[in-house]
Design a protein around this motif. Sequence first.
Motif, short mmCIF file in Angstrom:
data_model
loop_
_atom_site.label_atom_id
_atom_site.label_comp_id
_atom_site.label_asym_id
_atom_site.label_seq_id
_atom_site.Cartn_x
_atom_site.Cartn_y
_atom_site.Cartn_z
N GLY A 150 0.82 -1.21 0.00
CA GLY A 150 0.00 0.00 0.00
C GLY A 150 0.85 1.25 0.00
O GLY A 150 1.83 1.36 -0.73
N THR A 151 0.49 2.19 0.85
CA THR A 151 1.20 3.47 0.91
C THR A 151 2.18 3.53 2.09
O THR A 151 2.74 4.59 2.37
N ALA A 152 2.38 2.40 2.76
CA ALA A 152 3.31 2.37 3.90
C ALA A 152 4.73 2.71 3.44
O ALA A 152 5.13 2.36 2.33
N LYS A 153 5.47 3.37 4.32
CA LYS A 153 6.81 3.86 3.97
C LYS A 153 7.89 3.24 4.85
O LYS A 153 7.68 3.03 6.04
N TYR A 154 9.04 2.98 4.24
CA TYR A 154 10.21 2.50 4.99
C TYR A 154 11.03 3.71 5.44
O TYR A 154 10.82 4.83 4.96
N GLU A 155 11.96 3.49 6.36
CA GLU A 155 12.79 4.57 6.87
C GLU A 155 14.07 4.69 6.05
O GLU A 155 14.90 3.78 6.05
N ILE A 156 14.24 5.82 5.36
CA ILE A 156 15.44 6.06 4.56
C ILE A 156 16.66 6.08 5.48
O ILE A 156 16.66 6.78 6.50
N GLY A 157 17.65 5.28 5.14
CA GLY A 157 18.86 5.20 5.94
C GLY A 157 18.75 4.30 7.15
O GLY A 157 19.70 4.13 7.90
N GLY A 158 17.59 3.69 7.34
CA GLY A 158 17.38 2.82 8.49
C GLY A 158 17.44 1.34 8.12
O GLY A 158 17.63 0.97 6.94
N GLN A 159 17.28 0.49 9.11
CA GLN A 159 17.33 -0.94 8.88
C GLN A 159 16.21 -1.43 7.97
O GLN A 159 16.39 -2.39 7.22
#
Length: 181
Positions: A150-159
Amino acid sequence: YNGWTSLQSMFYTMNHLPSVLSVNTSLDCTNVLLVRNMLWNTSVNSLNIGCFKNLTNMLEIFQLSTGFNDLSIENLNTSLVTNMSRAFNAPNLNFDVSLYDISIVINGTDCFKSSALSDVNYQLLLINWTGWNGTTATKTLQSNVPFHFGTAKYEIGGQSEDARNYLINTLGWTITDGGGI
């Protein structure tokens, strides 16, 4: 229910379903393999699906369902599941499913496409599904699996970004999501 192997479309489009599978605490679902469309377009308030021990196909189990006031799906045994296509494609569904064993899943097409999967739950999912330890994945997963988050986002620069990159670049997964934050 004892001995049944499929609950396909059992509660299909039922409105205002007050309680499912929690009415009878001695319910034995251990033989159930298929729950395709079980709760498709259903308004479900209470659900305990912990009795499922041998599921192999979760295709569209919650497709377009609403409600979700009191669901216990976090501890579902998914170790034998190969198909999660559109399983959680429901507009109000946002649960932590990061502890699911998806080691043999080969199809996650549109799994969370229209869900309310939060960024936090998505990031946990990426890290835990891969067993990311900060530098590498510790869990074995299938290659070339399509998954829509969906529209969920990951953390840039994170694990979570590292785990996502591993899935895409090493295992050849096709991931659709809301990008990075």
